[in-house]
Scaffold this motif. Structure first.
Motif, PDB file in Angstrom:
ATOM      1  N   UNK A   1      25.529  33.585  39.619  1.00 23.62           N
ATOM      2  CA  UNK A   1      24.553  34.313  40.428  1.00 23.62           C
ATOM      3  C   UNK A   1      24.677  35.822  40.242  1.00 23.62           C
ATOM      4  N   UNK A   2      25.923  36.298  40.096  1.00 27.19           N
ATOM      5  CA  UNK A   2      26.154  37.740  39.993  1.00 27.19           C
ATOM      6  C   UNK A   2      26.223  38.241  38.555  1.00 27.19           C
ATOM      7  N   UNK A   3      26.095  37.360  37.572  1.00 21.27           N
ATOM      8  CA  UNK A   3      26.098  37.793  36.178  1.00 21.27           C
ATOM      9  C   UNK A   3      27.472  37.945  35.558  1.00 21.27           C
ATOM     10  N   UNK A   4      28.469  37.261  36.137  1.00 18.62           N
ATOM     11  CA  UNK A   4      29.826  37.345  35.589  1.00 18.62           C
ATOM     12  C   UNK A   4      30.205  36.096  34.793  1.00 18.62           C
ATOM     13  N   UNK A   5      29.230  35.275  34.464  1.00 20.54           N
ATOM     14  CA  UNK A   5      29.512  34.061  33.716  1.00 20.54           C
ATOM     15  C   UNK A   5      30.146  34.412  32.376  1.00 20.54           C
ATOM     16  N   UNK A   6      31.253  33.741  32.061  1.00 18.71           N
ATOM     17  CA  UNK A   6      31.940  33.975  30.786  1.00 18.71           C
ATOM     18  C   UNK A   6      32.907  35.137  30.807  1.00 18.71           C
ATOM     19  N   UNK A   7      32.981  35.850  31.934  1.00 14.80           N
ATOM     20  CA  UNK A   7      33.890  36.992  32.028  1.00 14.80           C
ATOM     21  C   UNK A   7      35.163  36.593  32.767  1.00 14.80           C
ATOM     22  N   UNK A   8      36.261  37.216  32.397  1.00 14.98           N
ATOM     23  CA  UNK A   8      37.562  36.870  32.975  1.00 14.98           C
ATOM     24  C   UNK A   8      38.026  37.952  33.948  1.00 14.98           C
ATOM     25  N   UNK A   9      38.709  37.509  35.001  1.00 16.04           N
ATOM     26  CA  UNK A   9      39.324  38.458  35.922  1.00 16.04           C
ATOM     27  C   UNK A   9      40.441  39.226  35.218  1.00 16.04           C
ATOM     28  N   UNK A  10      40.588  40.485  35.528  1.00 14.43           N
ATOM     29  CA  UNK A  10      41.754  41.240  35.079  1.00 14.43           C
ATOM     30  C   UNK A  10      42.902  40.970  36.047  1.00 14.43           C
ATOM     31  N   UNK A  11      44.103  41.164  35.567  1.00 20.47           N
ATOM     32  CA  UNK A  11      45.290  40.953  36.397  1.00 20.47           C
ATOM     33  C   UNK A  11      46.073  42.259  36.464  1.00 20.47           C
ATOM     34  N   UNK A  12      46.382  42.710  37.661  1.00 20.16           N
ATOM     35  CA  UNK A  12      47.169  43.921  37.857  1.00 20.16           C
ATOM     36  C   UNK A  12      48.452  43.561  38.603  1.00 20.16           C
ATOM     37  N   UNK A  13      49.223  44.562  38.966  1.00 22.54           N
ATOM     38  CA  UNK A  13      50.444  44.305  39.736  1.00 22.54           C
ATOM     39  C   UNK A  13      50.120  43.747  41.116  1.00 22.54           C
TER      40      UNK A  13
ATOM     41  N   UNK B   1      29.952  46.916  44.174  1.00 23.76           N
ATOM     42  CA  UNK B   1      30.055  47.822  45.316  1.00 23.76           C
ATOM     43  C   UNK B   1      31.279  47.442  46.151  1.00 23.76           C
ATOM     44  N   UNK B   2      31.063  47.211  47.442  1.00 19.46           N
ATOM     45  CA  UNK B   2      32.166  46.854  48.328  1.00 19.46           C
ATOM     46  C   UNK B   2      32.357  45.332  48.413  1.00 19.46           C
ATOM     47  N   UNK B   3      31.564  44.601  47.623  1.00 19.67           N
ATOM     48  CA  UNK B   3      31.727  43.145  47.555  1.00 19.67           C
ATOM     49  C   UNK B   3      32.642  42.811  46.382  1.00 19.67           C
ATOM     50  N   UNK B   4      33.630  41.986  46.658  1.00 23.20           N
ATOM     51  CA  UNK B   4      34.616  41.580  45.661  1.00 23.20           C
ATOM     52  C   UNK B   4      34.530  40.065  45.493  1.00 23.20           C
ATOM     53  N   UNK B   5      34.392  39.627  44.243  1.00 18.94           N
ATOM     54  CA  UNK B   5      34.171  38.208  43.972  1.00 18.94           C
ATOM     55  C   UNK B   5      35.364  37.606  43.231  1.00 18.94           C
ATOM     56  N   UNK B   6      35.892  36.522  43.803  1.00 19.79           N
ATOM     57  CA  UNK B   6      36.951  35.752  43.147  1.00 19.79           C
ATOM     58  C   UNK B   6      36.389  34.369  42.816  1.00 19.79           C
ATOM     59  N   UNK B   7      36.492  33.963  41.546  1.00 20.38           N
ATOM     60  CA  UNK B   7      35.969  32.660  41.135  1.00 20.38           C
ATOM     61  C   UNK B   7      36.901  32.042  40.105  1.00 20.38           C
ATOM     62  N   UNK B   8      37.043  30.736  40.165  1.00 23.26           N
ATOM     63  CA  UNK B   8      37.849  30.042  39.158  1.00 23.26           C
ATOM     64  C   UNK B   8      37.277  30.259  37.767  1.00 23.26           C
ATOM     65  N   UNK B   9      35.974  30.516  37.685  1.00 28.92           N
ATOM     66  CA  UNK B   9      35.371  30.769  36.371  1.00 28.92           C
ATOM     67  C   UNK B   9      35.955  32.015  35.724  1.00 28.92           C
ATOM     68  N   UNK B  10      36.466  32.937  36.540  1.00 29.56           N
ATOM     69  CA  UNK B  10      37.106  34.131  36.003  1.00 29.56           C
ATOM     70  C   UNK B  10      38.491  33.858  35.457  1.00 29.56           C
TER      71      UNK B  10
END
Length: 246
Positions: A61-73, A82-91
């Motif tokens: 829905x948000x256009x993040x299909x195929x993109x991976x989450x980054x991992x930080x400390x 914006x101020x919305x943060x999305x966590x998905x297993x697809x990431x």
């Protein structure tokens, strides 16, 4: 208590938690979750966690299909809108499908919460049905606010009553909101209800009570915003903003 579950519980502690849920699939739960979260994020930081791990619709829905989450400390970094943060297993798994038997679903849910950098209040887009994810949610955040999504169809209402029976009658929750999605067309200021009407008096007579009942309109234009739903500003968003969160 298991360490992973304890960590997830600590991550959710002190946050306001909304659980968007339905006993039936195909009622528009993920789209409602996305727009509801966007409206919330206009005033505060919000993390939308896509717990519908079989469809992983939120990233699409948000256009993040195929993109991976980054991992930080701080852990798994959410996708930011914006101020919305999305966590998905697809990431985590990218475009690959996921088949998770039994208790593995609970482990994935606990892991996503435990290892993610959550920000602000939390909205869960729960999978349809009454599965392990619902039981885990009860253990991690008993104080969540249920937003139960249905359509006006008689079949949908009958199925959703199973979920209402569980969260209202068995768990004793009083802050339940009923979201009737695809409730009507607004056709030149004339309201048309193609899928019928919900008999709210009958629900009340049967012992169901709701903190709020909100009817969400049908907006065919929403299809044009799949993949960029953050740009949507139509009547569904206005309805949620004015009648739900005002």
């Amino acid at each position: 208590m298991e360490p992973l579950r304890q960590l997830a519980k600590e991550k959710l502690s002190g946050r306001k938690i909304f659980a968007v849920m339905s006993a039936k699939g195909g009622v528009g739960k993920s789209i409602f979750s996305a727009i509801f979260s966007l409206v919330l994020s206009e005033k505060e930081d919000v993390t939308l966690i896509d717990m519908d791990i079989h469809t992983m619709a939120s990233s699409k829905l948000f256009g993040f299909e195929g993109k991976l989450h980054e991992v930080s400390k701080n852990g798994i970094e959410p996708f930011n809108i914006g101020r919305l943060n999305l966590i998905s297993l697809s990431g985590v798994v990218k475009n690959n499908y996921v088949i998770l038997p039994g208790g593995n679903q609970s482990s994935v849910m606990e892991s996503l919460i435990s290892f993610s950098n959550l920000k602000g209040n939390v909205v869960f887009d729960m999978p349809p049905g009454l599965g392990d994810e619902l039981l885990v949610l009860e253990k991690l955040a008993n104080n969540y606010s249920p937003l139960v999504v249905t359509t006006p169809s008689k079949v949908s209402i009958k199925v959703v009553k199973y979920l209402l029976d569980y969260i209202e009658k068995e768990k004793g929750k009083k802050n339940v909101s009923l979201v009737v999605n695809m409730a009507y067309f607004n056709c030149d200021d004339k309201i048309v209800k193609p899928f019928g009407s919900v008999n709210y008096d009958e629900l009340k007579y049967e012992g169901y009570s709701f903190d709020k009942i909100v009817e969400i309109p049908i907006d065919p234009k929403i299809e044009d915003y799949i993949g960029r739903i953050q740009d949507y500003s139509g009547e569904i968003k206005e309805k949620i903003k004015n009648d739900f969160l005002k």
